[in-house]
Design an enzyme around this catalytic site. Structure first.
Site, PDB file in Angstrom:
ATOM      1  N   GLU A 143       0.771  -1.224  -0.050  1.00 37.72           N
ATOM      2  CA  GLU A 143      -0.015   0.021  -0.104  1.00 37.72           C
ATOM      3  C   GLU A 143       0.793   1.292  -0.053  1.00 37.72           C
ATOM      4  OE1 GLU A 143      -2.740  -0.019   3.488  1.00 37.72           O
ATOM      5  OE2 GLU A 143      -2.984  -2.278   3.005  1.00 37.72           O
ATOM      6  N   CYS A 187       3.182   8.185   1.417  1.00 38.32           N
ATOM      7  CA  CYS A 187       3.640   7.375   2.443  1.00 38.32           C
ATOM      8  C   CYS A 187       3.854   6.347   1.760  1.00 38.32           C
ATOM      9  CB  CYS A 187       2.457   7.269   3.387  1.00 38.32           C
ATOM     10  SG  CYS A 187       2.934   5.976   4.369  1.00 38.32           S
ATOM     11  N   CYS A 233       5.669  -7.590   7.238  1.00 37.59           N
ATOM     12  CA  CYS A 233       6.746  -7.377   8.404  1.00 37.59           C
ATOM     13  C   CYS A 233       6.891  -8.201   9.321  1.00 37.59           C
ATOM     14  CB  CYS A 233       6.087  -5.792   9.207  1.00 37.59           C
ATOM     15  SG  CYS A 233       7.382  -5.125  10.158  1.00 37.59           S
ATOM     16  N   CYS A 285       4.820  -5.947  16.189  1.00 35.74           N
ATOM     17  CA  CYS A 285       3.966  -4.971  17.132  1.00 35.74           C
ATOM     18  C   CYS A 285       2.458  -5.610  17.330  1.00 35.74           C
ATOM     19  CB  CYS A 285       4.074  -3.625  16.671  1.00 35.74           C
ATOM     20  SG  CYS A 285       5.757  -3.198  16.233  1.00 35.74           S
ATOM     21  N   CYS A 306      -0.470  -3.459  15.353  1.00 30.74           N
ATOM     22  CA  CYS A 306      -0.457  -3.370  13.860  1.00 30.74           C
ATOM     23  C   CYS A 306      -0.788  -4.366  12.740  1.00 30.74           C
ATOM     24  CB  CYS A 306       1.153  -3.146  13.625  1.00 30.74           C
ATOM     25  SG  CYS A 306       1.370  -2.527  12.054  1.00 30.74           S
ATOM     26  N   GLU A 310       9.461  -2.485   8.021  1.00 28.31           N
ATOM     27  CA  GLU A 310      10.372  -1.891   8.663  1.00 28.31           C
ATOM     28  C   GLU A 310      11.467  -1.709   7.847  1.00 28.31           C
ATOM     29  OE1 GLU A 310      10.869  -0.569  11.841  1.00 28.31           O
ATOM     30  OE2 GLU A 310      12.813  -0.017  10.718  1.00 28.31           O
ATOM     31  N   SER A 328       9.119   5.218  16.373  1.00 24.31           N
ATOM     32  CA  SER A 328       7.774   4.749  16.930  1.00 24.31           C
ATOM     33  C   SER A 328       8.000   4.238  18.504  1.00 24.31           C
ATOM     34  CB  SER A 328       7.374   3.409  16.167  1.00 24.31           C
ATOM     35  OG  SER A 328       7.309   3.899  14.855  1.00 24.31           O
ATOM     36  N   ASN A 335      -5.377   3.154  15.552  1.00 26.85           N
ATOM     37  CA  ASN A 335      -6.481   2.524  14.682  1.00 26.85           C
ATOM     38  C   ASN A 335      -6.853   1.107  15.203  1.00 26.85           C
ATOM     39  OD1 ASN A 335      -7.248   3.766  12.092  1.00 26.85           O
ATOM     40  ND2 ASN A 335      -5.141   4.666  12.072  1.00 26.85           N
ATOM     41  N   CYS A 387      -2.386   1.778   8.265  1.00 20.93           N
ATOM     42  CA  CYS A 387      -2.451   0.434   8.835  1.00 20.93           C
ATOM     43  C   CYS A 387      -2.347  -0.908   7.822  1.00 20.93           C
ATOM     44  CB  CYS A 387      -3.800   0.215   9.519  1.00 20.93           C
ATOM     45  SG  CYS A 387      -3.522   0.867  11.030  1.00 20.93           S
TER      46      CYS A 387
END
Ligand code: SAH
Length: 355
Positions: free
Chosen positions: A93, A106, A113, A117, A120, A161, A215, A299, A342
């Site tokens: 995305e 972005c 990933c 986390c 996420c 990441e 983060s 989110n 997200c």
């Protein structure tokens, strides 16, 4: 199948020159090709190179720009979210946001990933693979050509990441800043990391004055380790130490991301602790490191079970930080109607493919 063909868009200009010279072409040909590729023109469509060279390139190399698999446009603020398909069919995305100071994209840095986390969506299926320099660049070229307006700012805050894909990301940073290419200045680029300390230290040595975004999401190790596994490898102290060194070497300000999760990390006590921590670890002696904290109500991702903090808690958290000399702002939410953040679009797409 292992890829044997050269990925043309991942090459820096001197590498492209060497390739063309090895094909018996004059060196200046490389710049002509470089300029056009970075505008999204495929070598086969270039009008200033001959048929024979086109054939040679097609036999030994490839050029690919991500294709638009899905596109959502926010009716509220014009934010555009793309699901881009790479050459092998994997999707990531990218989001284009329109600000007064220019268009910001972005971009994603990996397919999936592996950082784990807890809040996420991007990490739920693990990491599939790293993105190549051409695929990082390609997201910007594709979005810019689709939107018809220059993209002047880049944030690496999408899926993945970036510092877990270090070499490709650094190569991308060199390519995107090239004045013959997209020519986006390093001051207009920020990279967000969950805290891969050894790579932050390496990045400080690269002479790439980008903005680092950390983060953080917690002000004590117990809380941070419970939501971010990376904290078990490098704790808050180690991370802030790397931040200090990064600032000392580059002079670039660092911003911190803090996702507010109800009942987990959003108390006034947590805010006080955060302010004290940042002041104590980053502003000792005569240093006046500019610090900015972005507060982001989490989110809600259905798998995580976390809920976002209410407005009152968010305002109190911000006020506590500001009172203690730490500039904090609540991130304006763009593209709320298209779920712009997200990694959830890719997940929905993957689920559909499996059904
Ligand atoms: N891996 C990098 C960049 C990708 S995530 C990093 O960790 O920084 C970009 C930002 O979105 C990070 O600050 C991340 O912690 C945050 N984020 C991820 N999931 C979120 C969620 N559900 N709600 C709010 N922020 C989230």
């Amino acid at each position: 199948m292992e890829e044997k063909k050269t990925d043309l868009l991942s090459l820096e200009l001197p590498e492209l020159e060497a390739l063309l010279v090895s094909m018996g072409e004059p060196k200046y040909r490389a710049e002509q090709i470089f300029v056009q590729m970075h505008r999204g023109v495929s070598p086969e469509d270039m009008t200033n190179i001959g048929k024979a060279l086109k054939q040679k390139l097609a036999d030994t190399a490839y050029f690919h720009i991500p294709s638009i698999e899905k596109k959502l446009v926010s009716a509220i603020d014009g934010t555009v979210k793309y699901l881009f398909a790479m050459r092998d069919g994997n999707c990531v995305e990218s989001v284009v946001m329109k600000y007064k100071h220019g268009n910001t994209i972005c971009i994603s840095s990996q397919v999936g990933c592996r950082m784990g986390c807890a809040f996420c969506a991007s990490t739920i299926g693990g990491k599939v693979r790293d993105l190549l320099p051409s695929e990082l660049l390609g997201q910007i070229i594709a979005a810019q050509n689709d939107g018809g307006e220059r993209i002047s700012n880049v944030v690496m805050m999408g899926i993945g990441e970036p510092l877990d894909n270090y070499d490709n990301v650094v190569k991308f940073l060199h390519l995107v800043g090239n004045e013959k290419g997209l020519n986006i200045g390093y001051r207009h680029i920020s990279l967000s990391t969950c805290g891969v300390v050894d790579k932050i230290n390496r990045l400080a040595e690269e002479d790439l004055p980008i903005t680092l975004s950390i983060s953080l999401h917690a002000s004590d190790d117990e809380t941070r380790s419970s939501i971010m596994p990376i904290n078990k490898k490098w704790n808050i102290d180690a991370l802030l130490c790397a931040c200090r060194d990064y600032f000392a070497k580059t002079g670039r300000r660092i911003s911190f991301e803090y996702t507010l999760i109800a009942g987990k990390n959003d108390s006034v006590a947590a805010a006080s602790k955060l302010a004290e921590l940042l002041n104590r670890r980053l502003r000792t002696r005569s240093e006046t490191m500019p610090i900015h904290v972005n507060l982001i109500p989490v989110n809600e991702v259905s798998e995580s079970g976390f809920t976002h903090s209410g407005k009152e808690a968010v305002d109190k958290f911000a006020a506590t930080l500001n009172k203690k000399g730490i500039r904090a702002t609540v991130r304006r939410k763009l593209g709320a109607d298209i779920n712009a953040s997200c990694g959830q679009l890719r997940r929905a797409h993957e689920d559909n493919k499996q059904n």
